[in-house]
Structures are given as C-alpha cells and as structure tokens.
Design an enzyme around this catalytic site. Structure first.
Site, PDB file in Angstrom:
ATOM      1  N   ASP A   1       0.817  -1.214   0.000  1.00 33.99           N
ATOM      2  CA  ASP A   1       0.000   0.000   0.000  1.00 33.99           C
ATOM      3  C   ASP A   1       0.853   1.268   0.000  1.00 33.99           C
ATOM      4  OD1 ASP A   1      -2.460  -1.255  -0.082  1.00 33.99           O
ATOM      5  OD2 ASP A   1      -2.670  -1.345   2.091  1.00 33.99           O
TER       6      ASP A   1
ATOM      7  N   HIS B   1       2.765   6.262  -2.678  1.00 35.86           N
ATOM      8  CA  HIS B   1       3.859   7.109  -3.168  1.00 35.86           C
ATOM      9  C   HIS B   1       3.719   7.362  -4.671  1.00 35.86           C
ATOM     10  CE1 HIS B   1       6.741   7.890   0.099  1.00 35.86           C
ATOM     11  NE2 HIS B   1       6.275   6.779   0.640  1.00 35.86           N
TER      12      HIS B   1
ATOM     13  N   TYR C   1      -4.960   3.589   9.319  1.00 36.93           N
ATOM     14  CA  TYR C   1      -4.681   4.208  10.620  1.00 36.93           C
ATOM     15  C   TYR C   1      -5.977   4.520  11.363  1.00 36.93           C
ATOM     16  CZ  TYR C   1      -2.327   7.569  13.800  1.00 36.93           C
ATOM     17  OH  TYR C   1      -1.834   8.248  14.888  1.00 36.93           O
TER      18      TYR C   1
END
Length: 255
Positions: free
Chosen positions: A44, A49, A157
C-alpha cells in the site's frame, strides 16, 4: 477501456525482487507518461507514493501486492496479471486537501489519499478546537491527536485508532480522535465529504503539534483545514472478483 500500454513501477530496493523479475518478463512495458494503466508492484505504501507522484497524469493505477496487508492492492497472480487488468473494475477516489499554517505563519498545502492526521510532538497531550463548516463543534479536545480519513483510508490508521470503516461510495469522511483524554468517551464523528474541517491548536508553545497528509509531515502547526477535492480524482483498478467494496465489507467482520 483501452489498457494495452502498461507501465510498471516498483521499489528497486524491494525484498520481493524475484517476484518483480517474473512480472517484468511478462510484457514489454512502456514509459509512465505513455501508459494506459500504471501497474505498481509492492504494498500500500508503494502505491500511495506512486499515486502522489503520477496522479496529475490521470492514468488508472493497478496495484499488485508484494507486501503484507495490501488493502488497496490486488493479489499476486503472475499468470493472469494481464488478463486481470483487462477485466478489472475501477473505483474512483477523491483525495483530501490539507492546508496547514505553522506558528511562523507559513502555509503548507498537501494532498492525502488515506488521511490527514495531527498529533502531539512532546509527551504532553495536544489541545485543539474543532470547527466544521465554520461552526465550532468542540471547544477543546485533549488527545494524542486526531485524524480525518477518506473511505479508502478508513480501514488503515483510522481503524487502528478506533474509527469507523466507510463504504467507498458513502461520500463521507471519518473524524477520529487518537487516544482522547477529554472528552474521554468521544469516539469521533462521521461527516459529509463536502464538509470543511478545521483544527485550531491551543497552547502551541507548551503543546506543539505536527500534521501529516499521508506521508508528508509538517512541524509546529497552529491550524489545519481539511476538505475533500472534487477537481482531482484517482482511479484504482481491482480484479472483478476482488473489489475494494468487498474488502471494506470483509474488514468489518474481521476478515
């Protein structure tokens, strides 16, 4: 969709070099600027990026998972990669635009595919005020930090911080506190994707705060404004039997 011209991008220092070499042998790849689709081999993080690097080209991305979780990636299936790309379905993502002002008055702008987060810089909890669409919704939140996640980032997250998982087409954002101390039982809020969210940092000298948009970090922030961008979009390609919606549903049942 015509996807005959494929570009392959990957981390040259990847530990999965043998798998990458096999993928490289499958096809004669083109330069990214000439591609119909950008194939990203990795995890991921590698995909994020490269989305940041190439999103301005408006070319779809197809991720091949060589990492661990690979929530936004497709399973490694070397024999059928090219067929899977041709038969894939597209999911459209709108990134978040973060505008952060630091204590020196400098303005920092960045895009986030997953989330924008703010977090304490020292051992003391951060204190901040929350506005939504210019209206104060919380006069003081004391916590390690807070984040605003997109549907695509809600299982990352945000989920670890106790936030909700959002269906991809929900047109919502998830605002989640990180280790909230006061109010102790506040678990965050679900907001429409059209919302403008502002964090005003309180007591910046004693309780400094940093802000991140995905992997881009900015220090000593005094305010952060976050909103979804409608003028930018990213297309992610998924195998027809392994869509992102399916993964979001599965994740909510511990899959």
């Amino acid at each position: 969709m015509n996807m005959n011209k494929i570009a392959l991008v990957y981390n040259e220092n990847s530990k999965s070099s043998s798998s990458i070499e096999e993928i490289k042998k499958l096809y004669t790849y083109c330069d990214v600027e000439d591609a119909d689709v950008i194939m990203v081999a990795g995890g991921d993080g590698e995909l994020l990026h490269n989305i940041h690097r190439y999103m301005h080209l408006n070319i779809p991305f197809y991720g091949v998972n060589l990492g661990s979780l690979g929530f936004l990636m497709n399973p490694l299936d070397i024999k059928n990669i090219l067929q899977n790309i041709q038969e894939s379905t597209a999911s459209t993502l709108n990134p978040l635009l973060m505008q952060a002002e630091d204590v020196d008055g400098q303005i920092h702008k960045a895009l986030a595919i997953n989330e924008v987060s703010i977090f304490r810089k020292t051992n003391q909890a951060a204190k901040f005020r929350i506005e939504v669409n210019g209206v104060e919704r919380m006069s003081e939140l004391v916590a390690d930090g807070a984040l605003v996640a997109t549907p695509a980032g809600s299982s990352a997250y945000n989920l670890s911080a106790g936030g909700h998982i959002l269906p991809l087409e929900s047109n919502m954002l998830c605002l989640t506190p990180i280790c909230s101390f006061r109010p102790r039982r506040w678990h965050g809020a679900l907001l429409p994707s059209s919302a403008s969210i502002k964090f005003e940092i309180l007591n910046t000298n004693k309780r400094p705060v940093n802000a991140t948009a995905d992997f881009q970090e900015f220090s000593n922030i005094k305010s952060v404004t976050i909103k979804s961008t409608n003028d930018k979009s990213i297309k992610l390609l998924f195998n027809k039997n392994h869509t992102l919606e399916d993964r979001i549903i599965k994740e909510q049942f511990g899959g």
